[in-house]
Design an enzyme around this catalytic site. Structure first.
Site, PDB file in Angstrom:
ATOM      1  N   ASP A   1       0.825  -1.221   0.000  1.00  0.00           N
ATOM      2  CA  ASP A   1       0.000   0.000   0.000  1.00  0.00           C
ATOM      3  C   ASP A   1       0.852   1.261   0.000  1.00  0.00           C
ATOM      4  O   ASP A   1       0.619   2.196   0.763  1.00  0.00           O
ATOM      5  CB  ASP A   1      -0.963   0.004   1.188  1.00  0.00           C
TER       6      ASP A   1
ATOM      7  N   HIS B   1      -4.530  -2.084  -1.802  1.00  0.00           N
ATOM      8  CA  HIS B   1      -4.945  -0.851  -2.480  1.00  0.00           C
ATOM      9  C   HIS B   1      -4.263  -0.696  -3.831  1.00  0.00           C
ATOM     10  O   HIS B   1      -4.860  -0.150  -4.763  1.00  0.00           O
ATOM     11  CB  HIS B   1      -4.639   0.367  -1.600  1.00  0.00           C
TER      12      HIS B   1
END
Length: 577
Positions: free
Chosen positions: A56, A125
């Site tokens: 991320d 993500h």
């Protein structure tokens, strides 16, 4: 123990930077960029051998041009230079860096001048998507700024081959596994479909470091990865994805390795875990010994959170007190002022810390109280906090009546939670309800797993016909089964209907029924001319059951798009060259 010589690895460790989070916000838009700059500057000042990122790096799967431009600029500024890299890579780099056309570590590229290599796995993500399986990290990898490793291309079996490094007499095996849907990974672990390869020679002479990006805390029966799944030859696990900073290595007494959870460098939610002070780690490794130094981040915006239970202030007011709303507001105002004063004291002597803190007051108004106007309340602090629109968060414990006749007696003690539940999925709540319910209120034609997933579709994606179509599909299937069996009596129909929905292949039947129902619901929505919230098909876990995954391996499937999906993984040991 002194760890400062030519045999010592110095590694800067950080996870969950979430670059680009709220970048369009007038107050908080620059926060993630300032913190990444601080992290890279810290690495340069401490003359680290390399930087290890636990996933991320980016908040969005498709970062904006500003986000990519800023990350490339900062990596070029801090990680390129004439300082020599003093460790060697011993493993097969075409296996370690298999996502690029340049499968070798960037500092060994004759066209680049790298002083601080960056090794990173991907998170949930910024995970790979599309037919090519590319992610934002692959852009940085192709440009020679980041070494992206730990990407598994197979959904059937995972082999984690370490990056083998040596500095002086110290040998380090760096393992990495980018984010995989937790339930799929859990299942693969259980089915022994994950293998961590080890060096063929002198296996006990290596320090084994593993970077992983998964749920560590339990969010459901299989929606996390237990530490006990990981191999016991590991020395240190760097756990990404969890945002609470627990960076001090904690020993797992069963597996005998240590786990460090650096946490995020920016608060992406106003929850208690995010309020812990943010740190990065400076890891020193010499031989099989290690030392972790906590480094506090100075550019992180302060975050304070408090809980207020109105029923605890009976000496000040009750629901029947005249002007009780004003007295509630006065109490909340005093609590917010208290947090702002604390923030101001902590900020003294820290010029890099943003001036406006994040403040969250969670107000439990159970017991007959009413909420007040939060917008009007927030106007009092619009110039003093970074989140004036969501300072107050009202929640209320669920209350159940005891005087309803024929009400099913259920022990709700384990199920009562605040109305605003974080991290608990609807299908998990449905499963918990039926686990606690008596036999007479159990489902007959439907399964709790299927019903839970249909409700999840209704809640998350506004699929209005999801539940109705699931019931219709199950009813049609049951009718066909009864007609084929030729049963006529009520007792036989009841028994045969139950058997119909509890066969050995129930999971697959549930899955087919669910997909059929969702297709019908989608068709109904399109006929009405309504747009879809999510154009992708629901992310169906082919193995509905949570308790029988050991006995029957689940069919594999391709990975879906989106944030955190479902999945699992297995464990095993092997050897690598």
């Amino acid at each position: 123990m002194t760890l400062e010589d030519e045999d010592t690895f110095k590694i800067l460790i950080a996870t969950d930077i979430h670059l680009g989070y709220l970048e369009k916000d007038a107050i908080r838009g620059q926060d993630t960029y300032n913190t990444l700059n601080e992290i890279l500057d810290c690495a340069k000042k401490n003359k680290v051998d390399f930087i290890l990122l636990g996933g991320d790096l980016f908040h969005e799967n498709k970062p904006s041009r500003r986000c990519l431009h800023s990350s490339i600029s900062m990596l070029r500024k801090y990680c390129m230079g004439d300082s020599p890299v003093t460790f060697n890579i011993l493993s097969d780099q075409t296996v370690n860096f298999n996502t690029t056309q340049f499968p070798w570590v960037n500092y060994q590229d004759e066209n680049l001048n790298i002083s601080i290599p960056v090794f990173s796995i991907h998170g949930n993500h910024d995970d790979p998507t599309g037919a090519e399986g590319l992610c934002a990290l692959d852009l940085l990898s192709a440009s020679g700024l980041v070494n992206h490793f730990g990407h598994s291309h197979s959904v059937e079996r995972i082999e984690i081959s370490p990056v083998l490094m040596q500095k002086g007499s110290t040998k380090l095996a760096l393992y990495g596994l980018g984010s995989i849907p937790d339930e799929r990974l859990y299942r693969m672990f259980v089915n022994k479909q994950v293998t961590m390869l080890r060096p063929k020679e002198d296996q006990d002479g290596w320090f084994n470091l593993f970077a992983i990006h998964q749920n560590r805390s339990k969010h459901g029966p299989t929606n996390y990865i237990p530490e006990q799944f990981l191999d016991d030859f590991l020395d240190l696990v760097v756990w990404g994805h969890e945002h609470e900073c627990l960076i001090t290595p904690a020993r797992n007494e069963q597996q005998l390795f240590y786990v460090t959870q650096p946490g995020s460098s920016v608060a992406t939610s106003l929850s208690p875990g995010e309020a812990t002070k943010k740190h990065i780690g400076l890891l020193k490794v010499k031989g099989r010994k290690m030392n972790m130094q906590k480094i506090p981040l100075k550019t992180v915006r302060q975050f304070f959170i408090q809980d207020v239970v109105l029923a605890d202030y009976e000496d000040l007011f009750t629901p029947e007190t005249p002007q009780v709303t004003k007295k509630m507001e006065d109490l909340c105002y005093a609590k917010v002022i208290e947090m702002l004063e604390e923030a101001e004291k902590e900020r003294i002597g820290c010029p890099l810390t943003p001036e406006k803190p994040l403040v969250r007051l969670r107000v439990d108004y159970s017991g007959g109280f009413e909420t007040f106007n939060t917008s009007r309340f927030s106007q009092k602090f619009v110039d003093r906090v970074a989140n004036p629109k969501d300072i107050i968060h009202f929640l209320r414990k669920r209350e159940y009546k005891d005087d309803i006749k024929d009400e099913v007696t259920i022990d709700y003690g384990k199920l009562i939670k605040p109305t605003a539940v974080g991290g608990l999925r609807v299908e998990d709540m449905v499963k918990q309800y039926f686990e606690a319910a008596e036999q007479k209120v159990q489902l007959s034609l439907l399964t709790e797993q299927g019903m839970g997933k249909a409700i999840q579709e209704y809640v998350d994606k506004d699929e209005k016909d999801a539940i109705e179509e699931l019931i219709t599909c199950q009813l049609e299937k049951t009718q066909r089964h009864l007609q084929a069996r030729g049963v006529t009596t009520e007792q036989d129909i009841d028994a045969e209907a139950r058997r119909c929905h509890r066969p050995s292949g129930a999971n697959l039947h549930d899955c087919v029924s669910f997909l059929t129902a969702m297709n019908r619901a989608k068709a109904n929505r399109l006929e009405r001319g309504e747009e879809s919230v999510d154009q992708d098909m629901p992310d169906v876990d082919m193995n509905f059951a949570d308790d029988d995954v050991v006995a029957s391996p689940a069919p594999t499937r391709g990975r879906g798009r989106g944030g955190r999906g479902r999945g699992g993984r297995g464990r095993g040991k092997g050897e690598c060259c």
